[in-house]
Design an enzyme around this catalytic site. Structure first.
Site, PDB file in Angstrom:
ATOM      1  N   GLY A   1     -10.808  -2.240   3.914  1.00 25.00           N
ATOM      2  CA  GLY A   1      -9.430  -1.814   3.717  1.00 25.00           C
ATOM      3  C   GLY A   1      -8.845  -2.441   2.462  1.00 25.00           C
ATOM      4  O   GLY A   1      -9.000  -3.633   2.232  1.00 25.00           O
TER       5      GLY A   1
ATOM      6  N   THR B   1      -8.593  -9.969   2.063  1.00 25.57           N
ATOM      7  CA  THR B   1      -8.388  -9.360   3.370  1.00 25.57           C
ATOM      8  C   THR B   1      -6.969  -9.603   3.841  1.00 25.57           C
ATOM      9  O   THR B   1      -6.478 -10.733   3.791  1.00 25.57           O
ATOM     10  CB  THR B   1      -9.377  -9.869   4.447  1.00 25.57           C
ATOM     11  OG1 THR B   1      -9.013  -9.334   5.721  1.00 25.57           O
ATOM     12  CG2 THR B   1      -9.403 -11.378   4.544  1.00 25.57           C
TER      13      THR B   1
ATOM     14  N   ASP C   1      -6.100  -9.508   6.757  1.00 19.74           N
ATOM     15  CA  ASP C   1      -6.181 -10.197   8.046  1.00 19.74           C
ATOM     16  C   ASP C   1      -6.108 -11.714   7.919  1.00 19.74           C
ATOM     17  O   ASP C   1      -5.909 -12.415   8.921  1.00 19.74           O
ATOM     18  CB  ASP C   1      -7.476  -9.822   8.770  1.00 19.74           C
ATOM     19  CG  ASP C   1      -7.475  -8.375   9.238  1.00 19.74           C
ATOM     20  OD1 ASP C   1      -6.388  -7.866   9.574  1.00 19.74           O
ATOM     21  OD2 ASP C   1      -8.546  -7.751   9.255  1.00 19.74           O
TER      22      ASP C   1
ATOM     23  N   MET D   1      -1.157  -4.695  11.698  1.00 19.88           N
ATOM     24  CA  MET D   1      -2.605  -4.873  11.703  1.00 19.88           C
ATOM     25  C   MET D   1      -2.985  -6.277  12.169  1.00 19.88           C
ATOM     26  O   MET D   1      -2.166  -7.188  12.180  1.00 19.88           O
ATOM     27  CB  MET D   1      -3.172  -4.601  10.312  1.00 19.88           C
ATOM     28  CG  MET D   1      -3.099  -3.145   9.903  1.00 19.88           C
ATOM     29  SD  MET D   1      -3.735  -2.878   8.213  1.00 19.88           S
ATOM     30  CE  MET D   1      -3.720  -1.076   8.151  1.00 19.88           C
TER      31      MET D   1
ATOM     32  N   LEU E   1       1.213   1.513   5.156  1.00 22.72           N
ATOM     33  CA  LEU E   1       2.378   1.096   4.389  1.00 22.72           C
ATOM     34  C   LEU E   1       2.364  -0.408   4.122  1.00 22.72           C
ATOM     35  O   LEU E   1       2.723  -0.868   3.040  1.00 22.72           O
ATOM     36  CB  LEU E   1       3.665   1.470   5.133  1.00 22.72           C
ATOM     37  CG  LEU E   1       3.866   2.969   5.412  1.00 22.72           C
ATOM     38  CD1 LEU E   1       5.119   3.169   6.250  1.00 22.72           C
ATOM     39  CD2 LEU E   1       3.961   3.737   4.108  1.00 22.72           C
ATOM     40  N   GLN E   2       1.935  -1.187   5.118  1.00 24.15           N
ATOM     41  CA  GLN E   2       1.979  -2.634   4.983  1.00 24.15           C
ATOM     42  C   GLN E   2       1.001  -3.162   3.941  1.00 24.15           C
ATOM     43  O   GLN E   2       1.263  -4.169   3.289  1.00 24.15           O
ATOM     44  CB  GLN E   2       1.715  -3.300   6.339  1.00 24.15           C
ATOM     45  CG  GLN E   2       0.325  -3.063   6.909  1.00 24.15           C
ATOM     46  CD  GLN E   2       0.246  -3.314   8.395  1.00 24.15           C
ATOM     47  OE1 GLN E   2       0.428  -4.429   8.844  1.00 24.15           O
ATOM     48  NE2 GLN E   2      -0.034  -2.279   9.179  1.00 24.15           N
TER      49      GLN E   2
END
Length: 421
Positions: A14, A143, A145, A191, A299-300
């Site tokens: 991503g 990332t 995350d 996410m 969007l984020q």
């Protein structure tokens, strides 16, 4: 062996608001080392571009176009969710990579991604040595995350955190204004498969001078429906409304994702998404409160217009450092961000061995989550706040941000054989 070798750069997984800033760091720095690096080739659609010999010649791009990558979101060369299997399972994939690298005189491999990319980078460095065509492989971290080990934080995360903090604050102002006669609860899905770093950022929306009732649902905390509803009920009765920030990776007592729809992505991971309506429906059925829900989704991670300056600077820095590490002969390593101090915020780039990065996930520490499991502690706030600070707006024209689209001129293929992925 020629004095100079070409370099290969690829984006994986991503994308983020700042991954192109890392690409800018790699390419601009490589151009300064003409005595060691020839051309920088990028993989079209990530590592797939290397396997299919679909390379992009970045030397055909102007200096201004490459510089514009620093303020352009998404992946300029295309990314992919394609995980190479183990060498034992599919040795042919790795042999193909080496074959392509050899055909195009590539001696440097820069892989810009998360944990799976770190693993691929490590395997390429190991196998290339065994095959007699050594490749200097450097992992460039990225990332949203924020779950890579060793590095203090991951490029891409600071900007997502800023977007979620701002969105939570703005949406909370909205629901507060309507709470008397309409919506009482707003649910925002963010996410975060296993780690709740992005959800934690929602907690930054509430400060001493702007207090907001927020409930955060972390993947690290097993979801307790009754406890959750009691907390929402308590806040609504006290404040008239509340906001809920829920991570897509929240699990129930049975260990299953609340949003698991039985689908799988290209990495074999559960295809998540849709936990917000699940949670919102619980609020409706359990408390009979009017709600609205939203999903930050792409969007984020695409919101370059509100990117954190700290994040942009760090994304560029790891790309730059990756090249500097490589030309000095450092192999199977990753530039890591090392925090020097939080107040004032200072950081530097260190070097981490990929053997300690690959396939390791960094979760939220227990002392970052409040005892009730629904908020962030002062220690977590101290960690997060510097990462969202600073603005680095892109140039605007007619009210819209101006992002660059590269020419992405292909490199002529040299191999007769094709490789299917």
């Amino acid at each position: 062996m020629p004095k100079t070798k070409n370099a290969f750069y690829a984006q994986s997984g991503g994308v983020t608001a700042v991954i192109n800033a890392s690409a800018c760091g790699v390419i601009e720095t490589a151009r300064k080392y003409k005595n060691k690096i020839g051309k920088v080739y990028a993989g079209r659609n990530g590592i797939i571009g290397a396997l299919t010999e679909d390379l992009i010649d970045t030397s055909r791009e102007s200096a201004s176009a490459i510089a514009a990558l620093k303020h352009t979101p998404s992946g300029a060369f295309g990314s992919c969710r394609y995980k190479l299997k183990s060498i034992e399972e599919h040795r042919a994939q790795y042999e193909r990579l080496i074959e392509v690298f050899k055909a195009h005189d590539i001696g440097y491999f820069f892989y810009n991604g998360g944990g799976d990319s770190a693993d691929t980078c490590l395997k390429v460095s190991q196998l290339s040595e065994k095959m007699g065509y050594p490749i200097v492989a450097v992992h460039v971290p990225k990332t949203v995350d924020n779950d890579l080990p060793i590095t203090d934080n991951c490029p891409g995360f600071g900007s997502v955190a800023k977007y979620i903090a701002v969105s939570t604050r703005e949406a909370s102002f909205d629901v507060a204004s309507m709470a008397k006669t309409s919506t009482k609860v707003f649910v925002l899905e963010v996410m975060g498969r296993h780690a709740g770093w992005i959800a934690a950022a929602g907690g930054l929306a509430s400060t001493k001078d702007t207090e907001i009732p927020i409930v955060i649902l972390f993947p690290e905390v097993t979801f307790d429906k009754e406890k959750f509803l009691a907390r929402v009920d308590e806040l609504v009765k006290k404040h008239g409304y509340c906001s809920v920030v829920v991570s897509e990776g929240v699990k129930g007592p049975d260990g299953k994702f609340l949003s698991d729809q039985g689908l799988r992505d290209a990495f074999g991971h559960a295809q998540l998404g849709g936990v917000a309506p699940v949670v919102a429906n619980m609020i409706k059925e359990g408390l009979n409160l009017k709600y609205h829900w939203g999903v930050a989704d792409y969007l984020q991670r695409a919101a370059r217009h509100i990117a954190s300056k700290a994040d942009v600077d760090q994304a560029y820095a790891v790309g730059k450092a990756g090249v500097e590490f490589a030309v000095k002969g450092n192999n199977a390593v990753m530039p890591a961000i090392q925090r020097v101090s939080s107040k004032p915020y200072k950081w530097k780039i260190a070097m981490a061995p990929l053997a300690k990065v690959a396939n390791v996930e960094k979760m939220m520490p227990k002392d970052f989550i409040t005892p009730d499991g629904f908020g962030i502690t002062a220690k977590c706030r101290q960690y997060l706040e510097p990462l969202i600070k600073g603005e680095d707006y892109p140039p605007y024209k007619d009210g819209l941000p101006q992002y660059v689209r590269l020419k992405n001129v292909p490199v002529k293929k040299k191999l007769k054989t094709e490789f299917k992925v």
